[in-house]
Structures are given as C-alpha cells and as structure tokens.
Design an enzyme around this catalytic site. Sequence first.
Site, mmCIF file in Angstrom:
data_model
loop_
_atom_site.group_PDB
_atom_site.id
_atom_site.type_symbol
_atom_site.label_atom_id
_atom_site.label_comp_id
_atom_site.label_asym_id
_atom_site.label_seq_id
_atom_site.Cartn_x
_atom_site.Cartn_y
_atom_site.Cartn_z
ATOM 1 N N THR A 129 -27.655 -70.232 45.698
ATOM 2 C CA THR A 129 -26.545 -69.651 46.449
ATOM 3 C C THR A 129 -26.558 -70.173 47.876
ATOM 4 O O THR A 129 -27.538 -70.779 48.319
ATOM 5 C CB THR A 129 -26.618 -68.106 46.438
ATOM 6 O OG1 THR A 129 -25.381 -67.584 46.920
ATOM 7 C CG2 THR A 129 -27.769 -67.576 47.283
ATOM 8 N N CYS A 130 -25.471 -69.941 48.598
ATOM 9 C CA CYS A 130 -25.417 -70.314 50.008
ATOM 10 C C CYS A 130 -26.182 -69.280 50.827
ATOM 11 O O CYS A 130 -25.949 -68.080 50.674
ATOM 12 C CB CYS A 130 -23.971 -70.353 50.501
ATOM 13 S SG CYS A 130 -22.978 -71.587 49.685
ATOM 14 N N TYR A 131 -27.079 -69.749 51.695
ATOM 15 C CA TYR A 131 -27.793 -68.846 52.600
ATOM 16 C C TYR A 131 -26.962 -68.585 53.851
ATOM 17 O O TYR A 131 -26.943 -67.477 54.385
ATOM 18 C CB TYR A 131 -29.147 -69.447 52.973
ATOM 19 C CG TYR A 131 -29.908 -68.613 53.973
ATOM 20 C CD1 TYR A 131 -30.509 -67.423 53.599
ATOM 21 C CD2 TYR A 131 -30.002 -69.014 55.306
ATOM 22 C CE1 TYR A 131 -31.192 -66.631 54.517
ATOM 23 C CE2 TYR A 131 -30.677 -68.246 56.239
ATOM 24 C CZ TYR A 131 -31.276 -67.066 55.834
ATOM 25 O OH TYR A 131 -31.939 -66.288 56.757
ATOM 26 N N MET B 206 -30.567 -62.455 48.714
ATOM 27 C CA MET B 206 -31.293 -62.491 49.991
ATOM 28 C C MET B 206 -32.506 -61.551 49.970
ATOM 29 O O MET B 206 -33.472 -61.767 50.695
ATOM 30 C CB MET B 206 -30.372 -62.085 51.154
ATOM 31 C CG MET B 206 -29.106 -62.903 51.286
ATOM 32 S SD MET B 206 -29.386 -64.661 51.510
ATOM 33 C CE MET B 206 -27.734 -65.310 51.242
#
Length: 200
Positions: A179-181, A97
């Site tokens: 990746t999953c946000y 992130m």
Amino acid sequence: MYWQYLNTPLSSVDFTQLLKQNKDTIGWLIVNNTNINYPVVQTTNNDYYLSHSFNRSKNYAGWVYADFRNNFKEELSKNTVIYAHGRKDGVMFGSLMNTLKKNWYTKNENQIIQFSTLKYNTMWQIFSIYKIEAESYYITTDFSTETSFEEFINTMKSRSIYDFGTDVGANDKILTLSTCYNDKGIRLVVQAKLVKIQTR
C-alpha cells in the site's frame, strides 16, 4: 513460531453471493487487529480497482485487489501480491499502518494472515514488514530459478523492521501486501510465508 496456529480453523467464506455481486472476486483477506476483512478482486490490469469499489462503481477509495499476474485457478504463484490504497480514514489498507507499531508486530496473533480463495483456505506467517520507495522488485510474482527466489527472500527479510525469526526457503510461497505509506511514493509492505493450506 506458527505451530500453535496449525489447529486454528481457517475462515470459511461463502463466495456464491460475492461472485454474483462481482465476478472478479477471487478471495477474502483478514489481517488481525486491523480493519482488513475484505473480499479481494482481480482483473486484467492493476489500475481498474485503484478507482472502483467492489460493486464496480467509480470510487477513489478503490478496493482490495490481487496483481493481475497472480494465478488463483491452479497452484498459487510463488509471490501472491495484494494491493489497496492506504486510506487515512482507515478503510482498505489504511489500517495496515498498525503493522509498523511495536505493540502490533510483536504479538504472535497478529503475525498470522488469513486468506481464503475460491479453491483454498490459507494461513500465512509474517516474516517482513518495511517501508520502501516504489519499485518493481518486491512485487515480482514468479521466478525462473530457485536461486533467484532465495535471493529475493533474503532481500525481503533484510529490509524488515523486526526479525520475526521465520524460516523462509526456496520451496515456500509468499504473500505480499502493498500500500501507499504517503503521497511521496513510499510504500508499506507486509510479507508472509504460506504455513497452512486446505482445499475448500
């Protein structure tokens, strides 16, 4: 942009002990100014390491793993794809992130990703960072024609939140981190092109 890194020593990883711990080990990934400094594994599917750790114990944090379609025994695939959970505690790809912050992606030293495999030490220059709904296109690993790969590259570049000014063409190879946000199906994607490779 990346010329200043061409003399940077690539990370040297001793895979002997890692392979004793887990024969699925295929590499080691480092992303500057994140917590990403992990061995990478690969098995025959893209599900197992969503719920198993490096020592193969059941763990819903999972591990960092390469797409089962990618080739690490001979030449690298046109698109090497690596996945991990976007954990809120910052482990695995949780700290990916950071790449969405302007004070991260505008720093040159953060734009280089190091990835060592059993065969190569490699360095990659970021050319695109974006969020997108889950799809299969950006994780395409091989392409039937140069034109289809060029179209792919242009699409990936057009999605980026920042223009990195990186030239990417049909002869390049790329690395995709996914990746999953969030839990609503949004993915965070970081893509880079191969700029340095050394046989180990």
